[in-house]
Design a protein around this motif. Structure first.
Motif, PDB file in Angstrom:
ATOM      1  N   LEU A 236       0.825  -1.213   0.000  1.00  0.00           N
ATOM      2  CA  LEU A 236       0.000   0.000   0.000  1.00  0.00           C
ATOM      3  C   LEU A 236       0.858   1.262   0.000  1.00  0.00           C
ATOM      4  CD1 LEU A 236      -2.802  -1.057   2.512  1.00  0.00           C
ATOM      5  CD2 LEU A 236      -3.056  -0.714   0.044  1.00  0.00           C
ATOM      6  N   ARG A 237       1.966   1.226   0.733  1.00  0.00           N
ATOM      7  CA  ARG A 237       2.862   2.390   0.760  1.00  0.00           C
ATOM      8  C   ARG A 237       3.392   2.682  -0.643  1.00  0.00           C
ATOM      9  NH1 ARG A 237       8.117   2.509   0.665  1.00  0.00           N
ATOM     10  NH2 ARG A 237       8.296   0.303   1.238  1.00  0.00           N
ATOM     11  N   CYS A 238       3.882   1.657  -1.325  1.00  0.00           N
ATOM     12  CA  CYS A 238       4.401   1.845  -2.681  1.00  0.00           C
ATOM     13  C   CYS A 238       3.307   2.328  -3.626  1.00  0.00           C
ATOM     14  CB  CYS A 238       4.989   0.531  -3.197  1.00  0.00           C
ATOM     15  SG  CYS A 238       6.487  -0.019  -2.362  1.00  0.00           S
ATOM     16  N   PHE A 239       2.132   1.720  -3.514  1.00  0.00           N
ATOM     17  CA  PHE A 239       1.008   2.031  -4.399  1.00  0.00           C
ATOM     18  C   PHE A 239       0.574   3.492  -4.242  1.00  0.00           C
ATOM     19  CE2 PHE A 239      -3.760   1.942  -4.775  1.00  0.00           C
ATOM     20  CZ  PHE A 239      -3.837   1.754  -6.153  1.00  0.00           C
ATOM     21  N   TYR A 240       0.354   3.921  -3.003  1.00  0.00           N
ATOM     22  CA  TYR A 240      -0.123   5.287  -2.777  1.00  0.00           C
ATOM     23  C   TYR A 240       0.970   6.330  -3.019  1.00  0.00           C
ATOM     24  CZ  TYR A 240      -4.672   3.860  -1.043  1.00  0.00           C
ATOM     25  OH  TYR A 240      -5.947   3.352  -0.945  1.00  0.00           O
ATOM     26  N   HIS A 241       2.222   5.927  -2.861  1.00  0.00           N
ATOM     27  CA  HIS A 241       3.313   6.853  -3.127  1.00  0.00           C
ATOM     28  C   HIS A 241       3.308   7.279  -4.597  1.00  0.00           C
ATOM     29  CE1 HIS A 241       7.744   7.918  -1.954  1.00  0.00           C
ATOM     30  NE2 HIS A 241       7.075   8.950  -2.421  1.00  0.00           N
ATOM     31  N   VAL A 242       3.003   6.327  -5.487  1.00  0.00           N
ATOM     32  CA  VAL A 242       2.909   6.642  -6.913  1.00  0.00           C
ATOM     33  C   VAL A 242       1.821   7.685  -7.157  1.00  0.00           C
ATOM     34  CG1 VAL A 242       2.318   5.726  -9.196  1.00  0.00           C
ATOM     35  CG2 VAL A 242       3.787   4.391  -7.665  1.00  0.00           C
ATOM     36  N   PHE A 243       0.647   7.471  -6.589  1.00  0.00           N
ATOM     37  CA  PHE A 243      -0.462   8.408  -6.789  1.00  0.00           C
ATOM     38  C   PHE A 243      -0.169   9.764  -6.149  1.00  0.00           C
ATOM     39  CE2 PHE A 243      -2.751   4.665  -8.064  1.00  0.00           C
ATOM     40  CZ  PHE A 243      -3.674   5.151  -8.983  1.00  0.00           C
ATOM     41  N   ASP A 244       0.503   9.747  -5.020  1.00  0.00           N
ATOM     42  CA  ASP A 244       0.845  11.007  -4.368  1.00  0.00           C
ATOM     43  C   ASP A 244       1.749  11.846  -5.268  1.00  0.00           C
ATOM     44  OD1 ASP A 244       0.949  12.867  -2.168  1.00  0.00           O
ATOM     45  OD2 ASP A 244       2.953  12.119  -1.741  1.00  0.00           O
ATOM     46  N   GLU A 245       2.718  11.210  -5.897  1.00  0.00           N
ATOM     47  CA  GLU A 245       3.602  11.929  -6.817  1.00  0.00           C
ATOM     48  C   GLU A 245       2.828  12.453  -8.019  1.00  0.00           C
ATOM     49  OE1 GLU A 245       6.737  13.688  -8.658  1.00  0.00           O
ATOM     50  OE2 GLU A 245       6.691  12.898  -6.609  1.00  0.00           O
ATOM     51  N   LEU A 246       1.920  11.635  -8.541  1.00  0.00           N
ATOM     52  CA  LEU A 246       1.159  12.037  -9.726  1.00  0.00           C
ATOM     53  C   LEU A 246       0.231  13.213  -9.444  1.00  0.00           C
ATOM     54  CD1 LEU A 246       0.282   8.525 -11.184  1.00  0.00           C
ATOM     55  CD2 LEU A 246       1.880  10.192 -12.150  1.00  0.00           C
ATOM     56  N   THR A 247      -0.315  13.304  -8.228  1.00  0.00           N
ATOM     57  CA  THR A 247      -1.178  14.452  -7.908  1.00  0.00           C
ATOM     58  C   THR A 247      -0.384  15.740  -7.892  1.00  0.00           C
ATOM     59  OG1 THR A 247      -0.892  14.125  -5.521  1.00  0.00           O
ATOM     60  CG2 THR A 247      -2.798  13.072  -6.555  1.00  0.00           C
ATOM     61  N   GLY A 248       0.914  15.635  -7.676  1.00  0.00           N
ATOM     62  CA  GLY A 248       1.752  16.834  -7.664  1.00  0.00           C
ATOM     63  C   GLY A 248       2.095  17.348  -9.046  1.00  0.00           C
ATOM     64  N   ILE A 249       1.967  16.498 -10.074  1.00  0.00           N
ATOM     65  CA  ILE A 249       2.327  16.924 -11.426  1.00  0.00           C
ATOM     66  C   ILE A 249       1.110  17.108 -12.324  1.00  0.00           C
ATOM     67  CG2 ILE A 249       4.575  15.807 -11.312  1.00  0.00           C
ATOM     68  CD1 ILE A 249       3.488  13.558 -13.021  1.00  0.00           C
ATOM     69  N   ARG A 250      -0.054  16.698 -11.818  1.00  0.00           N
ATOM     70  CA  ARG A 250      -1.266  16.831 -12.619  1.00  0.00           C
ATOM     71  C   ARG A 250      -2.397  17.307 -11.731  1.00  0.00           C
ATOM     72  NH1 ARG A 250      -3.108  17.548 -17.824  1.00  0.00           N
ATOM     73  NH2 ARG A 250      -5.334  17.168 -17.761  1.00  0.00           N
ATOM     74  N   LYS A 251      -3.042  18.410 -12.080  1.00  0.00           N
ATOM     75  CA  LYS A 251      -4.153  18.919 -11.294  1.00  0.00           C
ATOM     76  C   LYS A 251      -5.342  17.978 -11.420  1.00  0.00           C
ATOM     77  CE  LYS A 251      -2.924  23.798 -11.620  1.00  0.00           C
ATOM     78  NZ  LYS A 251      -3.361  25.130 -12.071  1.00  0.00           N
ATOM     79  N   PRO A 252      -6.060  17.721 -10.324  1.00  0.00           N
ATOM     80  CA  PRO A 252      -7.256  16.882 -10.409  1.00  0.00           C
ATOM     81  C   PRO A 252      -8.292  17.487 -11.343  1.00  0.00           C
ATOM     82  CG  PRO A 252      -6.621  17.291  -8.115  1.00  0.00           C
ATOM     83  CD  PRO A 252      -5.806  18.208  -8.969  1.00  0.00           C
ATOM     84  N   THR A 253      -9.149  16.627 -11.900  1.00  0.00           N
ATOM     85  CA  THR A 253     -10.246  17.098 -12.719  1.00  0.00           C
ATOM     86  C   THR A 253     -11.147  17.988 -11.877  1.00  0.00           C
ATOM     87  OG1 THR A 253     -10.155  15.070 -13.983  1.00  0.00           O
ATOM     88  CG2 THR A 253     -12.160  16.372 -14.183  1.00  0.00           C
TER      89      THR A 253
END
Length: 293
Positions: free
Chosen positions: A158-175
């Motif tokens: 879960l740590r690895c999985f959510y870490h990926v999404f956490d990084e992606l939220t920083g480079i792409r604004k949510p819809t």
């Protein structure tokens, strides 16, 4: 080439399968599969559907992606998602072969998680958004799983999985809410049903979700799609039930629960009414048809 890769007829593939713990399944989303692949010149996936969400990173190469009656050109550092029960198809340019990392996942909050990185059923592809850090986090996840000297715990996954999404939220604004409103309320209703059909949702709940009175929703839905919302929900359930009967050894009760029926009797009755044969007979026919001569 990585040491754990195997050769298939259309790709070289390294893949890992997870059995989610009860703790993982009590949460909002959890990983199911993780992998890396290198396409061959004949690489072509689909048309088909998946029961899970697949988040895919394009590391190199070019290709084409079809989903939800839309077509996207794939290129380096693109990100795209396969949504459950939505027919998809993608293939590689034979002269510039795709190389990808992917993670498949499930959970009741999976759609919301994807929306936070800018993906939804009507925007399943984002061009050139990946940075070095997000790609490295996927590699870190794969390397941690492939380490034969230690078995990753559910918390580590879960740590690895959510870490990926956490990084992606920083480079792409949510819809944004405004972007979502640009989608017609009928499209929003279809998307909602495609994601939540197995959760016992009603037409009334769908109409409330899109902010339209139920009678008007049903009338306009039928005019646009040629079936009632109830029939559309039923079709989604039956499509998934047929796939589970064809491709798994799940019991009928497990399949009934998986596609949103409260008990085996109501599932069997609905299946026979729509497909023409009971689910047990349908499974037997499929196995007989696929049995080698």
């Amino acid at each position: 080439m990585r040491s754990n890769m195997r050769e298939d007829h259309h790709e070289f593939l390294e893949i890992y399968y997870f059995t989610p713990s009860d703790f993982e399944k009590s949460g909002s989303a959890w990983p199911i599969r993780l992998g890396y692949n290198m396409a061959k010149s004949n690489y072509h996936i689909g048309p088909r559907t998946t029961p899970y969400y697949y988040l895919i990173f394009v590391l190199e190469g070019e290709g084409t992606f079809h989903q939800n009656s839309q077509t996207f050109a794939l290129g380096q550092h693109d990100m795209f998602c396969l949504f459950p029960q939505v027919t998809h198809e993608y293939f590689s340019d034979a002269n510039n072969l795709l190389r990808k990392i992917f993670v498949a996942f499930d959970g009741k909050q999976s759609l919301q998680l994807l929306e936070r990185i800018g993906l939804n059923p009507h925007t399943p592809h984002l061009r050139g958004v990946l940075n070095a850090a997000s790609i490295q986090l996927m590699w870190d996840f794969i390397n941690a799983v492939s380490d034969s000297e230690r078995q990753l715990t559910d918390l580590a996954r879960l740590r690895c999985f959510y870490h990926v999404f956490d990084e992606l939220t920083g480079i792409r604004k949510p819809t944004s809410v405004q972007d979502n409103r640009a989608m017609s309320w009928l499209e929003q209703g279809v998307a909602y049903m495609q994601i939540h059909y197995a959760e016992g949702i009603t037409v009334e709940r769908v109409s409330e979700h899109v902010g339209v009175e139920r009678t008007h929703f049903t009338k306009q839905f039928g005019k646009t799609y040629g079936v009632t919302p109830m029939q559309y929900l039923q079709n989604l359930k039956m499509s998934e039930a047929k796939l589970l009967l064809e491709q798994t050894s799940y019991t009928l009760s497990e399949i009934a629960n998986s596609v949103g029926y409260p008990d085996l009797f109501s599932f069997s009755k609905a299946f026979k009414k729509q497909i023409g044969v009971p689910p047990t007979q349908y499974r037997q026919q499929c196995r007989k048809a696929n049995k080698p001569n």
